[in-house]
Write an enzyme that holds these catalytic residues in place. Structure first.
Site, PDB file in Angstrom:
ATOM      1  N   GLU A   1       0.953  -1.142  -0.129  1.00 26.03           N
ATOM      2  CA  GLU A   1       0.014   0.146   0.017  1.00 26.03           C
ATOM      3  C   GLU A   1       0.769   1.317   0.314  1.00 26.03           C
ATOM      4  O   GLU A   1       0.501   2.412  -0.774  1.00 26.03           O
ATOM      5  CB  GLU A   1      -0.871   0.023   1.082  1.00 26.03           C
ATOM      6  CG  GLU A   1      -1.940  -1.170   1.180  1.00 26.03           C
ATOM      7  CD  GLU A   1      -2.704  -1.329  -0.092  1.00 26.03           C
ATOM      8  OE1 GLU A   1      -2.953  -0.185  -0.482  1.00 26.03           O
ATOM      9  OE2 GLU A   1      -3.084  -2.236  -0.460  1.00 26.03           O
TER      10      GLU A   1
ATOM     11  N   ASP B   1       3.460  -4.264  -5.915  1.00 29.14           N
ATOM     12  CA  ASP B   1       3.815  -5.666  -5.518  1.00 29.14           C
ATOM     13  C   ASP B   1       5.340  -5.697  -5.626  1.00 29.14           C
ATOM     14  O   ASP B   1       6.180  -6.107  -4.566  1.00 29.14           O
ATOM     15  CB  ASP B   1       3.459  -6.741  -6.495  1.00 29.14           C
ATOM     16  CG  ASP B   1       1.698  -7.066  -6.302  1.00 29.14           C
ATOM     17  OD1 ASP B   1       1.147  -6.917  -5.043  1.00 29.14           O
ATOM     18  OD2 ASP B   1       1.210  -7.916  -7.121  1.00 29.14           O
TER      19      ASP B   1
END
Length: 417
Positions: A278, A359
Site C-alpha cells: 500500500e 507488488d
C-alpha cells in the site's frame, strides 16, 4: 469556428492529455512472471482451496453478468425510446413542469428503475457470499448498507444532475466548456471528501493500537519516504471475513486502512508486506493518477455528450429536442452506461499495471519474498479468489494480477536477488 468543431478540438486535447498521463504515470514495463512459474505456484496452493475459489466465482458469475446485461437493456429501453423522456415529464408535473423538478425527480426515478431491476442480482450475490461463508452480514444489515449506498449515489448524482442542467440553462452556447470544467472539479473534490465523509458511513475507523506492529509500520513508511496521516483499522469483520487493505485520500486526507480481519488472519510479518504494498500507492501518488484520469475522463464525457447532441436521429429516437434538457436524462444515462462498459477493460489494465508495481515495491521494501508469497497464498485462500482465472475474463474484468502471477513474481524476484 462552430461550437461542435471547437468542442471536438478540446476533446482531442483532453484525449492527448489522458494519453500523456497514462504514459508518464503508469508502469507499462511491468510484465507477469513466466507462465511456468505461475503453473508451479498454482500447484503449490491447496487443491481444496483452489476448487472452492473457482466454485465460488462460478456461483457469482450468473448474477454478475445478469445484472450487467439487465442494467444495459433497461438503459437502452429508457434512453433510446421516448419512454424515458415521458417518465421524466410525468414526474415533473407536480412541480408545474419546472426544469428543476424534472431534473431532480426525473433523474432519481430513472436511476431508481435501474437499481430496482438489478436488486434481485444484488440479493443473489449476497446469498452466494453467505452460502460460502465470506459474508458475516445478516439480511437486515445488508439492506441497510444497500440503502446507504443508494442515498450516497442519490446525493452525488443529484448534485451532478442539478449542476449539469443549471449550467446548460445559464450558458446555452458554452455549456459544454463550463460543464466539462465542472465535471473535472467534481471528480477531484470527491477524492478529498470520500475518505472523510463517505467511508465512515459504512465502516468505523480507529487508529491502530499502540504496539510493535504499529511502530514498525510507521517506521517503514518513514524509511520509504511516504507521508502518511495515520494507519487506521476498519471494522470490516461485521460484514465480511475477507482480508484487505488500501490507501485512500490525498494530501491531508491520505491514510492507510487495514481490515481488522487482516490483523486476525495473518502474521505481523504478512501485515508488513501488505502495508508495504500500500505504501507504493502512496509513494507513487496512484490516487493522484486515478484522480487525474477521472477528471480528464469526466470532462471528455461531457464533450462527447455535447457532440452526440448534434446527431438528430439519436435525439429523435430518444423523443427529445435537445440533449441539454431534463427530458434527455435517460439518454444521458444510456450514453454513460455504454461508455462505462467500454472503458472497463482499459481501466482494469491500468489498475493491474499499478498493482504489479506495488507488488514489486513491497518486495523491495521488505526484502522478504517468502513472506510475500505466503501472504498472497493466504489472501487467495481466505478471500476465495480464483487463483488462475480465464485469461479473457481476467483481461476484461480483473483489477489486480492473479494470485499465481503475484506468487510467481515473488519467486522471480527471489531468484534475481
Amino acid at each position: 469556428m462552430s461550437h461542435r468543431v471547437l468542442a471536438a478540438s478540446v476533446l482531442a486535447v483532453l484525449l492527448v492529455a489522458i494519453a500523456v498521463v497514462l504514459v508518464l504515470r503508469v508502469p507499462w514495463a511491468t510484465a507477469p512472471a513466466p507462465r511456468a512459474d505461475q503453473l508451479d505456484a498454482l500447484q503449490g496452493l491447496p487443491a481444496d482451496a483452489v476448487a472452492k475459489g473457482r466454485a465460488f466465482h462460478s456461483a457469482l458469475r450468473p448474477g454478475t453478468y445478469g445484472a450487467l446485461g439487465v442494467a444495459l437493456l433497461v438503459a437502452l429501453v429508457l434512453g433510446l425510446t421516448p419512454l424515458g423522456a415521458r417518465l421524466v415529464e410525468l414526474v415533473g408535473r407536480p412541480f408545474g413542469g419546472h426544469w428543476l423538478g424534472r431534473a431532480i425527480l426525473g433523474g432519481l426515478v430513472i436511476v431508481l428503475i435501474g437499481e430496482l431491476v438489478t436488486l434481485p442480482f444484488a440479493a443473489w450475490r449476497h446469498s452466494v457470499l453467505r452460502d460460502y461463508g465470506l459474508s458475516t452480514q445478516t439480511w437486515q444489515a445488508w439492506l441497510v448498507d444497500l440503502l446507504k449506498g443508494y442515498a450516497v449515489g442519490a446525493v452525488v448524482g443529484g448534485v451532478a444532475i442539478v449542476g449539469f442542467f443549471t449550467v446548460t440553462r445559464l450558458f446555452p452556447r458554452w455549456w459544454w466548456a463550463v460543464g466539462a470544467a465542472g465535471a473535472a472539479v467534481l471528480m477531484m473534490a470527491l477524492t478529498f471528501v470520500f475518505p472523510v465523509l463517505v467511508e465512515p458511513l459504512f465502516n468505523r475507523f480507529t487508529p491502530m493500537e499502540a504496539g510493535q506492529l504499529r511502530t514498525d509500520l510507521l517506521a517503514m513508511a518513514q524509511r520509504d519516504g511516504v507521508p502518511v496521516k495515520d494507519v487506521l483499522v476498519a471494522d470490516a469483520s461485521r460484514r465480511t471475513k475477507a482480508v484487505n487493505a488500501y490507501v485512500s485520500g490525498y494530501g491531508a486526507t491520505r491514510r492507510i486502512v487495514i481490515y481488522d480481519t487482516l490483523l486476525t488472519e495473518v502474521s505481523d510479518a504478512e501485515v508488513r508486506s501488505v502495508v508495504a504494498h500500500e505504501l507504493s500507492h502512496a509513494k507513487s501518488n496512484d490516487v493522484l493518477t486515478g484522480t487525474l484520469l477521472g477528471a480528464l475522463g469526466a470532462a471528455s464525457a461531457v464533450l462527447v455528450v455535447f457532440i452526440l447532441g448534434a446527431w438528430t436521429p439519436l435525439l429523435r429516437r430518444a423523443g427529445v429536442d435537445d440533449i441539454a434538457e431534463p427530458r434527455a436524462i435517460a439518454l444521458l444515462l444510456v450514453i454513460g452506461t455504454i461508455g462505462g462498459v467500454l472503458a472497463g477493460p482499459a481501466q482494469g489494465l491500468v489498475s493491474r499495471k499499478i498493482e504489479s508495481r506495488a507488488d514489486a515495491h513491497a518486495l523491495e521494501v521488505t526484502g522478504d519474498p517468502a513472506t510475500y508469497e505466503t501472504m498472497m497464498s493466504r489472501l487467495a485462500t481466505v478471500n476465495l479468489a480464483d487463483p488462475d482465472p480465464n485469461p479473457i475474463e481476467h483481461a476484461l474484468t480483473g483489477s489486480h494480477p492473479t494470485a499465481v502471477q503475484r506468487i510467481a513474481m515473488a519467486r522471480a524476484w527471489a531468484r534475481s536477488h
